[in-house]
Design an enzyme around this catalytic site. Structure first.
Site, short mmCIF file in Angstrom:
data_model
loop_
_atom_site.label_atom_id
_atom_site.label_comp_id
_atom_site.label_asym_id
_atom_site.label_seq_id
_atom_site.Cartn_x
_atom_site.Cartn_y
_atom_site.Cartn_z
CG ASP A 1 -1.89 1.12 1.26
OD1 ASP A 1 -2.10 1.81 0.02
OD2 ASP A 1 -2.82 1.21 2.16
CD GLU B 1 -5.38 6.39 -1.03
OE1 GLU B 1 -6.50 5.82 -0.99
OE2 GLU B 1 -4.35 5.93 0.05
CD GLU B 2 -2.69 5.27 2.96
OE1 GLU B 2 -3.80 5.22 3.29
OE2 GLU B 2 -2.14 4.05 2.26
#
Ligand SMILES: *[C@@H]1O[C@H](CO)[C@@H](O)[C@H](O)[C@H]1NC(C)=O
Length: 383
Positions: free
Chosen positions: A135, A169-170
């Site tokens: 990820d 994104e996180e």
């Protein structure tokens, strides 16, 4: 691409560095710690190189510089897109030909940032462990290697591929939101997240809310003198728990989690207030779930709706590929031109069950398979 978006893409030129008494030390190359070893021939070597560079959200510059440098030296036209709110941080768009019009037909997208803390990579016989393994540096590495393979095997298809790697994104999806200013209008988009090599058919949506019940404080020996807000809340929560929430064979179940309870003053008092924080993973729509909650609560308590996002329906993959439902958020709902897509895919090696954890890992076999799947998918879609 519109004229405004053209000016947003910049060629990132690292200032050439001169040291007294020496010749030019670097020629538009980043510092060594922000470079990938040029011998990153295999996808697993490339992944380990990417993972060596810490890129916790907000700190993506070094890994961005490294990818930029790597792609440039392998013949890609690489543009950076600095964030409007912080021009140190940047997205990357790499293509084989200059970006014009709607841009590349097929975009391979994933994110440069990871969650904290940094965990250095370790290569074992069958897996790579460490932060970002699945990820989403495994996805970045697989996409880059797939694109390289397409360049060798089918340059015409490779010319239609764009690698779009974004920041943030996180945390807040700020990179994808910035990328919308490029007004890219691909026919196909694949977003890389850990799906265990299955193609997601649905990314569940989210509805967050609190329910606050009001009572009347009183001595617990004389309950007839008051109203216990905790008991009111428990009744409401039971009604919510035993409701038949939407479920669908193909799209999975809407699920509800009571994550937080607060309330009361003391063991020997009737609670004046009580509150529950609830998060739904949604398969139908935000409005559907909000409407049902209102109906069930029926004025017995205050409802406050916090953030939400709609479920995203994805495309069926070509025949033979397995599918799944994912219950986590990605950059997909933030890509604004999705209504113009012929197909959107959410796919990647590794499992969400170890993502964000201290034992994050990616099986090497899945990582290598992911390269093949990207190549196959691009060939099938762009044939
Ligand atoms: C959906 O809910 C049903 C009933 O609770 C359960 O049997 C089933 O396993 C769930 N499906 C999935 C995909 O979780």
């Amino acid at each position: 691409m519109s004229s405004t978006s053209k000016s947003i893409l910049m060629s990132r030129s690292t200032t050439a560095l001169f040291v007294l008494g020496l010749a030019a030390v670097t020629l538009a190359r980043p510092s060594e710690k922000c470079m990938l070893k040029p011998e990153s021939e295999s996808v697993k070597d490339l992944l380990v190189e990417l993972m060596k560079i810490e890129s916790i959200s907000g700190n993506e510059v070094c890994v961005g510089d490294a990818i930029l440098d790597y792609l440039k030296t392998t013949g890609w036209i690489v543009k950076t897109q600095p964030l409007a709110s912080n021009n140190e941080r940047f997205n990357i768009l790499a293509t084989r030909k200059e970006v014009t019009g709607k841009g590349p037909k097929f975009i391979f997208n994933s994110h440069l940032d990871t969650v904290p803390p940094f965990i250095a990579p370790e290569k074992e016989t069958d897996k790579i462990t460490g932060r970002g393994a699945n990820d989403a540096k495994g996805q970045l590495a697989a996409m880059i290697k797939a694109a390289e393979k397409l360049v060798k095997e089918n340059p015409k298809i490779a010319a239609e591929i764009g690698l779009l790697f974004v920041v943030g994104e996180e945390v807040d999806h700020i990179g994808m939101q910035e990328a919308n200013k490029l007004d890219l209008q691909p026919d196909y988009l694949i977003v890389g997240e850990p799906t265990e090599l299955k193609f997601a058919l649905l990314q569940k949506g989210v509805v967050k809310l609190t329910i606050k019940a009001h009572g009347k404080a009183a001595h617990s020996g004389y309950p007839q003198m008051g109203v216990n807000a905790i008991e009111k809340l428990l009744d409401i929560l039971d009604d919510l728990r035993f409701h038949d929430w939407p479920s669908d064979d193909k799209l999975g179940n809407t699920t509800m989690n009571i994550g937080l309870l607060q309330g009361g003053q003391a063991m020997n008092a009737l609670a004046a207030e009580a509150q529950a924080s609830i998060l739904f993973r949604v398969t139908t729509s935000v409005a559907d779930i909000q409407g049902t909650v209102k109906k069930i609560v029926d004025g017995r308590a205050d409802i406050k709706f916090l953030g939400s996002n709609e479920p995203v329906t994805l495309s069926e993959p070509p025949k033979g590929y397995p599918t799944d439902i994912v219950a986590y958020n990605t950059d997909l709902p933030y890509f604004e031109n999705s209504d113009k897509l012929k197909a959107a895919f959410l796919f990647g090696p590794g499992s969400i069950t170890s993502a964000h954890s201290m034992h994050e890992f990616i099986p090497i076999e899945e990582l290598e398979k992911a390269v093949e799947v990207h190549v196959d998918l691009a060939k099938k879609m762009l044939a």
